[in-house]
Design a protein around this motif. Sequence first.
Motif, PDB file in Angstrom:
ATOM      1  N   LEU A 130       0.831  -1.196   0.000  1.00  0.00           N
ATOM      2  CA  LEU A 130       0.000   0.000   0.000  1.00  0.00           C
ATOM      3  C   LEU A 130       0.868   1.250   0.000  1.00  0.00           C
ATOM      4  O   LEU A 130       1.919   1.296   0.647  1.00  0.00           O
ATOM      5  CB  LEU A 130      -0.925   0.020   1.217  1.00  0.00           C
ATOM      6  CG  LEU A 130      -1.970  -1.077   1.310  1.00  0.00           C
ATOM      7  CD1 LEU A 130      -2.730  -0.965   2.630  1.00  0.00           C
ATOM      8  CD2 LEU A 130      -2.928  -1.012   0.136  1.00  0.00           C
ATOM      9  N   SER A 131       0.411   2.284  -0.710  1.00  0.00           N
ATOM     10  CA  SER A 131       1.113   3.562  -0.754  1.00  0.00           C
ATOM     11  C   SER A 131       0.078   4.674  -0.802  1.00  0.00           C
ATOM     12  O   SER A 131      -0.840   4.643  -1.623  1.00  0.00           O
ATOM     13  CB  SER A 131       2.026   3.642  -1.982  1.00  0.00           C
ATOM     14  OG  SER A 131       2.642   4.909  -2.082  1.00  0.00           O
ATOM     15  N   VAL A 132       0.221   5.663   0.080  1.00  0.00           N
ATOM     16  CA  VAL A 132      -0.685   6.807   0.128  1.00  0.00           C
ATOM     17  C   VAL A 132       0.150   8.070   0.260  1.00  0.00           C
ATOM     18  O   VAL A 132       1.106   8.117   1.047  1.00  0.00           O
ATOM     19  CB  VAL A 132      -1.665   6.711   1.313  1.00  0.00           C
ATOM     20  CG1 VAL A 132      -2.593   7.915   1.340  1.00  0.00           C
ATOM     21  CG2 VAL A 132      -2.482   5.427   1.240  1.00  0.00           C
ATOM     22  N   SER A 133      -0.179   9.099  -0.507  1.00  0.00           N
ATOM     23  CA  SER A 133       0.548  10.362  -0.418  1.00  0.00           C
ATOM     24  C   SER A 133      -0.387  11.531  -0.680  1.00  0.00           C
ATOM     25  O   SER A 133      -1.395  11.402  -1.383  1.00  0.00           O
ATOM     26  CB  SER A 133       1.713  10.389  -1.413  1.00  0.00           C
ATOM     27  OG  SER A 133       1.235  10.375  -2.749  1.00  0.00           O
ATOM     28  N   ALA A 134      -0.047  12.669  -0.090  1.00  0.00           N
ATOM     29  CA  ALA A 134      -0.744  13.926  -0.347  1.00  0.00           C
ATOM     30  C   ALA A 134       0.281  14.915  -0.885  1.00  0.00           C
ATOM     31  O   ALA A 134       1.427  14.957  -0.416  1.00  0.00           O
ATOM     32  CB  ALA A 134      -1.384  14.456   0.931  1.00  0.00           C
ATOM     33  N   PHE A 135      -0.108  15.718  -1.866  1.00  0.00           N
ATOM     34  CA  PHE A 135       0.847  16.621  -2.503  1.00  0.00           C
ATOM     35  C   PHE A 135       0.235  18.003  -2.709  1.00  0.00           C
ATOM     36  O   PHE A 135      -0.988  18.175  -2.781  1.00  0.00           O
ATOM     37  CB  PHE A 135       1.324  16.054  -3.850  1.00  0.00           C
ATOM     38  CG  PHE A 135       0.211  15.814  -4.845  1.00  0.00           C
ATOM     39  CD1 PHE A 135      -0.217  16.826  -5.696  1.00  0.00           C
ATOM     40  CD2 PHE A 135      -0.395  14.572  -4.926  1.00  0.00           C
ATOM     41  CE1 PHE A 135      -1.229  16.600  -6.605  1.00  0.00           C
ATOM     42  CE2 PHE A 135      -1.419  14.336  -5.838  1.00  0.00           C
ATOM     43  CZ  PHE A 135      -1.841  15.356  -6.677  1.00  0.00           C
ATOM     44  N   TYR A 136       1.121  18.980  -2.783  1.00  0.00           N
ATOM     45  CA  TYR A 136       0.731  20.365  -3.053  1.00  0.00           C
ATOM     46  C   TYR A 136       1.830  20.990  -3.902  1.00  0.00           C
ATOM     47  O   TYR A 136       3.015  20.921  -3.547  1.00  0.00           O
ATOM     48  CB  TYR A 136       0.564  21.152  -1.755  1.00  0.00           C
ATOM     49  CG  TYR A 136       0.236  22.608  -1.962  1.00  0.00           C
ATOM     50  CD1 TYR A 136      -1.057  23.012  -2.258  1.00  0.00           C
ATOM     51  CD2 TYR A 136       1.231  23.584  -1.880  1.00  0.00           C
ATOM     52  CE1 TYR A 136      -1.358  24.355  -2.456  1.00  0.00           C
ATOM     53  CE2 TYR A 136       0.943  24.927  -2.078  1.00  0.00           C
ATOM     54  CZ  TYR A 136      -0.358  25.305  -2.367  1.00  0.00           C
ATOM     55  OH  TYR A 136      -0.656  26.634  -2.567  1.00  0.00           O
ATOM     56  N   SER A 137       1.459  21.599  -5.028  1.00  0.00           N
ATOM     57  CA  SER A 137       2.427  22.190  -5.948  1.00  0.00           C
ATOM     58  C   SER A 137       2.054  23.629  -6.240  1.00  0.00           C
ATOM     59  O   SER A 137       0.874  23.958  -6.431  1.00  0.00           O
ATOM     60  CB  SER A 137       2.486  21.403  -7.268  1.00  0.00           C
ATOM     61  OG  SER A 137       2.885  20.065  -7.058  1.00  0.00           O
ATOM     62  N   GLU A 138       3.081  24.479  -6.283  1.00  0.00           N
ATOM     63  CA  GLU A 138       2.910  25.885  -6.641  1.00  0.00           C
ATOM     64  C   GLU A 138       3.598  26.147  -7.975  1.00  0.00           C
ATOM     65  O   GLU A 138       4.700  25.641  -8.224  1.00  0.00           O
ATOM     66  CB  GLU A 138       3.520  26.793  -5.566  1.00  0.00           C
ATOM     67  CG  GLU A 138       2.881  26.653  -4.202  1.00  0.00           C
ATOM     68  CD  GLU A 138       3.612  27.444  -3.139  1.00  0.00           C
ATOM     69  OE1 GLU A 138       2.992  27.760  -2.115  1.00  0.00           O
ATOM     70  OE2 GLU A 138       4.820  27.737  -3.341  1.00  0.00           O
ATOM     71  N   TYR A 139       2.972  26.944  -8.823  1.00  0.00           N
ATOM     72  CA  TYR A 139       3.502  27.248 -10.144  1.00  0.00           C
ATOM     73  C   TYR A 139       3.651  28.763 -10.297  1.00  0.00           C
ATOM     74  O   TYR A 139       2.741  29.522  -9.958  1.00  0.00           O
ATOM     75  CB  TYR A 139       2.582  26.740 -11.257  1.00  0.00           C
ATOM     76  CG  TYR A 139       2.346  25.254 -11.230  1.00  0.00           C
ATOM     77  CD1 TYR A 139       3.121  24.400 -12.001  1.00  0.00           C
ATOM     78  CD2 TYR A 139       1.330  24.712 -10.444  1.00  0.00           C
ATOM     79  CE1 TYR A 139       2.897  23.029 -11.986  1.00  0.00           C
ATOM     80  CE2 TYR A 139       1.104  23.346 -10.423  1.00  0.00           C
ATOM     81  CZ  TYR A 139       1.887  22.516 -11.187  1.00  0.00           C
ATOM     82  OH  TYR A 139       1.670  21.168 -11.170  1.00  0.00           O
ATOM     83  N   HIS A 140       4.803  29.176 -10.807  1.00  0.00           N
ATOM     84  CA  HIS A 140       5.038  30.588 -11.106  1.00  0.00           C
ATOM     85  C   HIS A 140       5.163  30.740 -12.617  1.00  0.00           C
ATOM     86  O   HIS A 140       5.947  30.032 -13.265  1.00  0.00           O
ATOM     87  CB  HIS A 140       6.315  31.081 -10.418  1.00  0.00           C
ATOM     88  CG  HIS A 140       6.649  32.505 -10.720  1.00  0.00           C
ATOM     89  ND1 HIS A 140       5.835  33.555 -10.352  1.00  0.00           N
ATOM     90  CD2 HIS A 140       7.699  33.055 -11.382  1.00  0.00           C
ATOM     91  CE1 HIS A 140       6.369  34.686 -10.750  1.00  0.00           C
ATOM     92  NE2 HIS A 140       7.504  34.414 -11.382  1.00  0.00           N
ATOM     93  N   ASP A 141       4.377  31.662 -13.192  1.00  0.00           N
ATOM     94  CA  ASP A 141       4.318  31.811 -14.647  1.00  0.00           C
ATOM     95  C   ASP A 141       3.980  30.479 -15.303  1.00  0.00           C
ATOM     96  O   ASP A 141       4.673  30.002 -16.213  1.00  0.00           O
ATOM     97  CB  ASP A 141       5.642  32.353 -15.206  1.00  0.00           C
ATOM     98  CG  ASP A 141       5.822  33.831 -14.931  1.00  0.00           C
ATOM     99  OD1 ASP A 141       4.807  34.507 -14.685  1.00  0.00           O
ATOM    100  OD2 ASP A 141       6.974  34.308 -14.928  1.00  0.00           O
ATOM    101  N   VAL A 142       2.913  29.852 -14.833  1.00  0.00           N
ATOM    102  CA  VAL A 142       2.548  28.507 -15.277  1.00  0.00           C
ATOM    103  C   VAL A 142       2.322  28.491 -16.789  1.00  0.00           C
ATOM    104  O   VAL A 142       1.700  29.390 -17.365  1.00  0.00           O
ATOM    105  CB  VAL A 142       1.298  28.014 -14.525  1.00  0.00           C
ATOM    106  CG1 VAL A 142       0.084  28.905 -14.793  1.00  0.00           C
ATOM    107  CG2 VAL A 142       0.980  26.572 -14.906  1.00  0.00           C
TER     108      VAL A 142
END
Length: 358
Positions: free
Chosen positions: A169-181
């Motif tokens: 089993l594998s569980v993850s939470a992620f958050y990404s920020e983009y500049h000039d996407v």
Amino acid sequence: GFSAVASVPPLLLFLSHTPSILSRPAPPPAAVPAQHQLLLSDNKTVGAFGSVAVAVAPSLTAEASARWTRDRKEFEGGLSNGGFALGSIPFRSRTYENVTYGASLSWKPAPDTNLYARVATGFRAGGFNRDTGLSELPGSPPTPQAYEEEGTRAFELGAKHRVSRAVNLSVSAFYSEYHDVLVVEQGVRRAAQGGGPFNYLDNFGDAWAKGVDVEISGTVRGVVSPQGRIEYNIAGVWVDSKLDSPIASVDGRQLNGTPDFALTANGTFSHPISERFAGFLNVTIQGEWGGWRNLANTTERDTARNVQLRAGVRGPDRLEVALRLTNVLNDRYRFLTGAGFYSERPDRQMTLQVRKDF
């Protein structure tokens, strides 16, 4: 006390040089002679990468990495009625240089459990669009010939646990920020280029994306006979995103092309057929649901479904002979753009594959 073991791999250098000449028919209205848009591009990349891992404690490991990249992109083009005529798009070049980094911390409270945290920055070089015209955004602004680089910063927390040989089993939470996407949007070519829809890249401001990723995998032995086995992997991801843009018509919208939920399931059954050869059957299922086709969030993405089959024989020296059938459901996954349909996936295809190490 404190003990540390450092492992520093050799510095990795990479070079890339990609010259190309692209010719794309641009069918104009009937009253105008047939034209082609001729584009010459030359992309050169040089960089270096290094990482270090430190065992802070028997169950705790820290790792850090850095990467330097330098991209140079050259572009030239024009229109032609049979002869090679450059000049309407003059020669242009841009150089992009960036340093990105990553760091992670991994803790194993038990032999079959791993908890980790990661942070990393990213870089995507700018470049040039093949076509120019008018955007399909409200107000029909002109599309850019060039676009700038994009920067990202990502955070992830996750856990991995081995229940048994058959279940991981594998569980993850992620958050990404983009500049000039950088975002792919649709436009309409100018009449001199033959008209018709096209895709272009542009920077639309800042953005963020967050979500949860769940994966289960493993190996089941003793299928059909004691020698048979099934290896499987099932992964699902939920994503939410938002654009912070100076363009009022798209500010606050979801990033286009990103599904609300995506699922991938892969399974392979294998069984020996002799002392040196084994037969196998692989099934891959992919699906995407929700999200938007364009930045104005006016055209929803179709539900995407794709099933692929591969069956064959594996032998010594990584010999593999297989028959692959793609798009088994013959799902066209079409959406309306301009005056006609654009198909994102080809028809059902059958391919014979032969692989071997030498």
